[in-house]
Structure formats: C-alpha cells, structure tokens
Design a protein around this motif. Structure first.
Motif, PDB file in Angstrom:
ATOM      1  N   ILE A  59       0.849  -1.197   0.000  1.00  0.00           N
ATOM      2  CA  ILE A  59       0.000   0.000   0.000  1.00  0.00           C
ATOM      3  C   ILE A  59       0.884   1.247   0.000  1.00  0.00           C
ATOM      4  O   ILE A  59       1.908   1.306   0.680  1.00  0.00           O
ATOM      5  CB  ILE A  59      -0.907   0.021   1.244  1.00  0.00           C
ATOM      6  N   LYS A  61       0.987   5.789  -0.069  1.00  0.00           N
ATOM      7  CA  LYS A  61       0.291   7.040   0.225  1.00  0.00           C
ATOM      8  C   LYS A  61       1.083   8.191  -0.363  1.00  0.00           C
ATOM      9  O   LYS A  61       2.318   8.146  -0.458  1.00  0.00           O
ATOM     10  CB  LYS A  61       0.111   7.233   1.731  1.00  0.00           C
ATOM     11  N   LYS A  75      -7.188   4.119  -3.506  1.00  0.00           N
ATOM     12  CA  LYS A  75      -6.224   3.225  -2.868  1.00  0.00           C
ATOM     13  C   LYS A  75      -5.069   3.015  -3.837  1.00  0.00           C
ATOM     14  O   LYS A  75      -5.273   2.737  -5.033  1.00  0.00           O
ATOM     15  CB  LYS A  75      -6.891   1.884  -2.538  1.00  0.00           C
TER      16      LYS A  75
END
Length: 211
Positions: A59, A61, A75
């Motif tokens: 993941i 960001k 996402k």
C-alpha cells in the motif's frame, strides 16, 4: 579454349570454397558465447533490492504533491509482479485503474524506466512507454531517470511540453519504496510501506494472469 574453361571452373570452385568457409567461420562467431550484459554495483544493488520483493504488493500514500490531489482518494498499490535477471514489471494500481505498469530494465548502459500505459481493453494508450534512462551511478537506494528523447517528443506531440523536463526517481530502503516525479514547479511522490505486504491486486490491463 579448354585452358580458359578449366581456369573458369577452377575459379568458380575457389569462390564456392571461399564462400563456404566464410559461412562456416561466421556461423562459429554467431554461435559463440553472447557478450555479457555489463552493469555497475549501484545499479545492480538497486535492481536487486526491488527484486527481493518479487511477488508481493504494498500500500502507498502520497507524501508530496504540490499541485493538488493527483490520485484523488484512491487506494494506491504497487505490485512487484514479474522479475527476471534483467527486467522488473511493477504494476501501479490507482483504485480500479490498472492501466499503469512500471518497467525497470538493465540495458548494459545503466537502468531504464518505462511506463507501460494501457487502456482497459488491453490496447496501448496513446501515451505509453514514456520514461528515461540513468545517466549517472546513482545510489544503491536511489536512481533517477530523466526523460529520454522518445518521451520528450511524445510530450511535445501531446501538447504537454512542460513534461519534457520530467525526472522520475525510484527509491528503495528496507522499509520503504518511493516513486517520485519532479520537474520545475511540479513534484509528486508516493511512498509504499514495505513492512506490511497486502493482498495481491488484480491483473494489470493488457497482461496475462499469473498462474
């Protein structure tokens, strides 16, 4: 007359023998051991550090974005999907958009980064395979890829001339992988947490499923 004919036949036989010998020597050269794909330590270490995560997804960001919400609230997932000794395929999923795959290749003159950009039906996007090539040693952890000639021409033809100054960077640390785009008045960076692998995303557009 016979002497002339004999000389002609002898010369023809000589040419045939010489050509056959040339083909034999050429075939031997062609079948020789291929030249090595040369590389330097910083490029190898960088490449191998990413390759060590092959088969895993992470993941990300946005940590820098000076013009706004580039990727929205989607996402963000990177997947080190396919790895060989010379090439890495890393799809970058933005929500349900599976159009982007980063391709890092050892070229024998450094490392090349390309953006394989597809449409949902698998066809190539009108803007695809842009990227760049390393011009310096870089570092074990960081490599920079200034826009190459193809990319600059693509950007000019697409009416986005500001992108001709693009420099893409990839960074790989024990706990973090980062993808960064920088040019005058533009910077965006996505950091991926390497300490917490996540469920693998779907197949990137235009690629075959991995069994």
């Amino acid at each position: 007359m016979k002497t002339t004919l004999t000389k002609t036949k002898n010369f023809s036989a000589f040419c045939t023998f010489s050509f056959t010998a040339y083909i034999a020597v050429f075939s031997t050269l062609v079948s020789a051991t291929p030249a090595p794909l040369v590389s330097i330590d910083t490029h190898d270490n960088f490449f191998n550090a990413i390759k060590a995560h092959c088969g895993k997804a992470f993941i990300g960001k946005v940590t820098k974005d000076n013009v706004g919400n580039t990727f929205g609230d989607n996402k963000l997932i990177m997947h080190v999907r396919e790895c060989s000794d010379t090439q890495l395929h890393i799809p970058f999923h933005v929500g349900d958009d599976a159009s982007r795959t980063w391709i890092v290749t050892k070229t024998g003159a450094g490392l090349m980064l390309k953006h394989d950009h597809r449409n949902e039906d698998g066809s190539f996007h009108t803007s695809t395979m842009y990227g760049g090539h390393t011009t310096e040693r870089g570092y074990n952890e960081v490599q920079s890829f200034p826009a190459d000639a193809y990319s600059k021409q693509l950007f000019i033809d697409s009416g986005i001339t500001a992108s001709t100054d693009n420099v893409w960077q990839m960074m790989i640390y024990p706990k973090r992988f980062s993808y960064r785009l920088v040019r005058p008045a533009r910077e965006v960076q996505v950091d991926f947490d390497l300490t917490n692998p996540v469920e693998l995303p779907g197949t990137p557009w235009g690629y075959a499923p991995i069994n």
